[in-house]
Write a protein that holds these residues in place. Structure first.
Motif, PDB file in Angstrom:
ATOM      1  N   HIS A   1      -1.627  -5.077   2.335  1.00 54.40           N
ATOM      2  CA  HIS A   1      -2.870  -5.075   3.125  1.00 54.40           C
ATOM      3  C   HIS A   1      -4.102  -5.302   2.249  1.00 54.40           C
ATOM      4  N   GLY A   2      -4.186  -4.600   1.135  1.00 52.20           N
ATOM      5  CA  GLY A   2      -5.347  -4.701   0.250  1.00 52.20           C
ATOM      6  C   GLY A   2      -5.522  -6.096  -0.299  1.00 52.20           C
ATOM      7  N   ARG A   3      -4.428  -6.676  -0.762  1.00 53.36           N
ATOM      8  CA  ARG A   3      -4.477  -8.037  -1.308  1.00 53.36           C
ATOM      9  C   ARG A   3      -4.820  -9.042  -0.216  1.00 53.36           C
ATOM     10  N   ALA A   4      -4.272  -8.839   0.968  1.00 51.75           N
ATOM     11  CA  ALA A   4      -4.560  -9.744   2.085  1.00 51.75           C
ATOM     12  C   ALA A   4      -6.055  -9.712   2.424  1.00 51.75           C
ATOM     13  N   ALA A   5      -6.627  -8.534   2.442  1.00 53.05           N
ATOM     14  CA  ALA A   5      -8.056  -8.417   2.736  1.00 53.05           C
ATOM     15  C   ALA A   5      -8.885  -9.090   1.639  1.00 53.05           C
ATOM     16  N   LYS A   6      -8.501  -8.873   0.385  1.00 51.35           N
ATOM     17  CA  LYS A   6      -9.223  -9.474  -0.737  1.00 51.35           C
ATOM     18  C   LYS A   6      -9.190 -10.998  -0.661  1.00 51.35           C
ATOM     19  N   VAL A   7      -8.014 -11.537  -0.397  1.00 50.77           N
ATOM     20  CA  VAL A   7      -7.870 -12.991  -0.304  1.00 50.77           C
ATOM     21  C   VAL A   7      -8.644 -13.529   0.896  1.00 50.77           C
ATOM     22  N   GLY A   8      -8.574 -12.825   2.027  1.00 52.76           N
ATOM     23  CA  GLY A   8      -9.312 -13.260   3.214  1.00 52.76           C
ATOM     24  C   GLY A   8     -10.804 -13.314   2.963  1.00 52.76           C
TER      25      GLY A   8
END
Length: 160
Positions: free
Chosen positions: A122-129
């Motif tokens: 989740h954290g990485r997905a938010a960062k990339v988004g």
């Protein structure tokens, strides 16, 4: 009368182009450039020289390249997966059907969803988004600014 209609078309192309810099449905920079070329042609290239057109063309290509490169660079800088890049592209297309807000935020959602599907984090997905979205916004701002500069150069060449 014909010359007046051509000048009206010139202005319409540039106005549609400026709108198209924020609405991906319209090829904004291309329409601005086409309006400027039409204006130069109407005037028999008397006030808008080939050198001026070359400068405007370089700016148009730069705006187009920045628009595409900025989102990709934002995603790459955050270490986005291939799925995140595909998600951002799909989000952009889907955003076209949701109005300006969709165009602005669906690439973020698509990139985040693609990254989440690729890595389940989740954290990485938010960062990339967010990184992808920031890149897209930077590219959009650059494209708008450059398009206004193109029109400004055109108007200055007509008036000087």
């Amino acid at each position: 009368m014909e010359i007046t209609l051509l000048w009206v078309l010139c202005v319409v192309l540039m106005v549609l182009g400026l709108a198209g810099t924020v609405l991906p449905v319209l090829p904004g920079t291309l329409l601005v450039w086409a309006g400027i070329v039409l204006g130069a042609w109407i005037d028999d290239f008397a006030r808008i020289s080939m050198t001026t057109l070359a400068v405007i063309t370089v700016l148009a290509v730069l705006a187009w390249a920045l628009d595409y490169a900025a989102g990709w660079m934002g995603a790459q800088r955050a270490g986005a997966s291939q799925q995140a890049l595909i998600g951002a592209a799909v989000g952009t297309v889907l955003g076209l059907f949701m109005g300006f807000v969709g165009v602005l935020f669906m690439p973020l959602v698509g990139a985040a969803l693609g990254e989440y599907l690729a890595r389940k984090d989740h954290g990485r997905a938010a960062k990339v988004g967010v990184a992808t979205w920031v890149g897209i916004v930077v590219g959009l701002v650059a494209k708008v600014v450059i398009s206004f500069i193109m029109v400004g150069i055109f108007i200055a060449a007509l008036l000087i």
